[in-house]
Write an enzyme that holds these catalytic residues in place. Structure first.
Site, PDB file in Angstrom:
ATOM      1  N   CYS A   1       0.861  -1.187   0.000  1.00 48.17           N
ATOM      2  CA  CYS A   1       0.000   0.000   0.000  1.00 48.17           C
ATOM      3  C   CYS A   1       0.898   1.238   0.000  1.00 48.17           C
ATOM      4  O   CYS A   1       1.725   1.391   0.913  1.00 48.17           O
ATOM      5  CB  CYS A   1      -0.859  -0.048   1.262  1.00 48.17           C
ATOM      6  SG  CYS A   1      -1.922   1.383   1.490  1.00 48.17           S
TER       7      CYS A   1
ATOM      8  N   CYS B   1      -1.339   3.653  -6.591  1.00 52.75           N
ATOM      9  CA  CYS B   1      -2.132   3.039  -5.514  1.00 52.75           C
ATOM     10  C   CYS B   1      -2.342   1.600  -5.943  1.00 52.75           C
ATOM     11  O   CYS B   1      -2.641   1.338  -7.121  1.00 52.75           O
ATOM     12  CB  CYS B   1      -3.469   3.765  -5.376  1.00 52.75           C
ATOM     13  SG  CYS B   1      -4.695   2.880  -4.389  1.00 52.75           S
TER      14      CYS B   1
END
Ligand code: DGL
Length: 263
Positions: free
Chosen positions: A74, A184
């Site tokens: 992440c 992302c």
């Protein structure tokens, strides 16, 4: 620490599965543990302090499960928490950042776009990344609220996703970008839909494969690469396990059992 101990991987939700897939391809002998913090997704609009707290709780759970290394699959959690986790754990802790360096090398127009969460784009780590690697390349950033929620639902195509993607990519194309960074881990799952709306000649770059290579390098340095067969991945979610099981079928392509995690 045993070589055949598992590697702990986590994300705010299902996005990190794009990284888990790359790790599994490059290091098939590793046993992988995956936590989706889907009960607290999205991280992108939350404070760095909150994300650090979540990351600490999840990392501690993965270490209790015997993890020999941690992967923050992440970008947003890496920006907020990787330094903190490295200070807490004496083991390889691999994070990830938007692929500014390869994008700056790939662009021919000299303009690169970054699609990422607000948290990543506002972080000091991202500013440092630009200072280090952007050079003469112009970098245009675009936060993308709403995309993560679509991927969490397994909604990878259709009118709603297409509209959102157009609204986020149009300004980047107008600015002259020929290279777009998927900053992302949820966004690689939208690649197919993105390709249908982008003009030809636009390059998309993401960091999943580089993270897998970095993990291999860090495990190798620490003499921790697995030398037996993988025991197969194990999954936990902080939201309803059934929802993750449904989305795993789409994003991971297999039926898996998901356990509930309350941390
Ligand atoms: N998948 C995450 C990332 O790579 C963040 C998504 C979110 O929770 O906002 O940045």
């Amino acid at each position: 620490m045993s070589n055949n101990a598992p590697v702990g991987v986590f994300d705010s939700g299902v996005g990190g599965l794009s990284v888990l897939g790359e790790i599994n391809r490059l290091l098939p002998q590793e046993t992988l543990l995956y936590v989706a913090d889907s009960g607290h997704v999205p991280y992108g609009e939350k404070s760095a302090e909150y994300i650090r707290e979540r990351s600490r709780k999840i990392a501690s759970f993965l270490v209790e499960q015997g993890a020999k290394a941690l992967v923050l699959a992440c970008n947003t959690a890496t920006a907020a928490a990787v330094a903190d986790l490295r200070s807490l754990y004496d083991m390889p802790v691999v994070g990830m950042e938007p692929a500014v360096k390869p994008a700056a090398l790939a662009t021919r127009t000299g303009v690169v776009g970054v699609l990422a969460t607000t948290g990543t784009l506002q972080s000091a780590r991202f500013a440092a990344l630009l200072d280090r690697f952007a050079g003469a390349v112009r970098v245009v950033t675009q936060p993308c609220p709403g995309l993560v929620e679509c991927v969490e639902r397994g909604e990878l195509q259709g009118q709603h996703v297409e509209q959102l993607l157009r609204s986020y990519t149009d300004p980047l194309l107008e600015a002259g970008c020929d290279t777009l960074i998927l900053g992302c881990t949820h966004y690689p799952f939208l690649r197919a839909q993105l390709m249908t709306i982008l003009p030809s000649g636009i390059t998309l770059v993401d960091t999943g494969a580089a993270v897998a290579r970095q993990l291999r390098a860090r495990l190798s340095e620490a003499e921790l690469l697995a030398d037996g067969a993988s025991q197969g991945p194990r999954f936990w979610s902080t939201a309803a396990p059934k929802s993750l099981e449904d989305v795993l079928r789409v994003l991971w392509g297999r039926n898996e059992t998901v356990r509930a995690l309350s941390v």
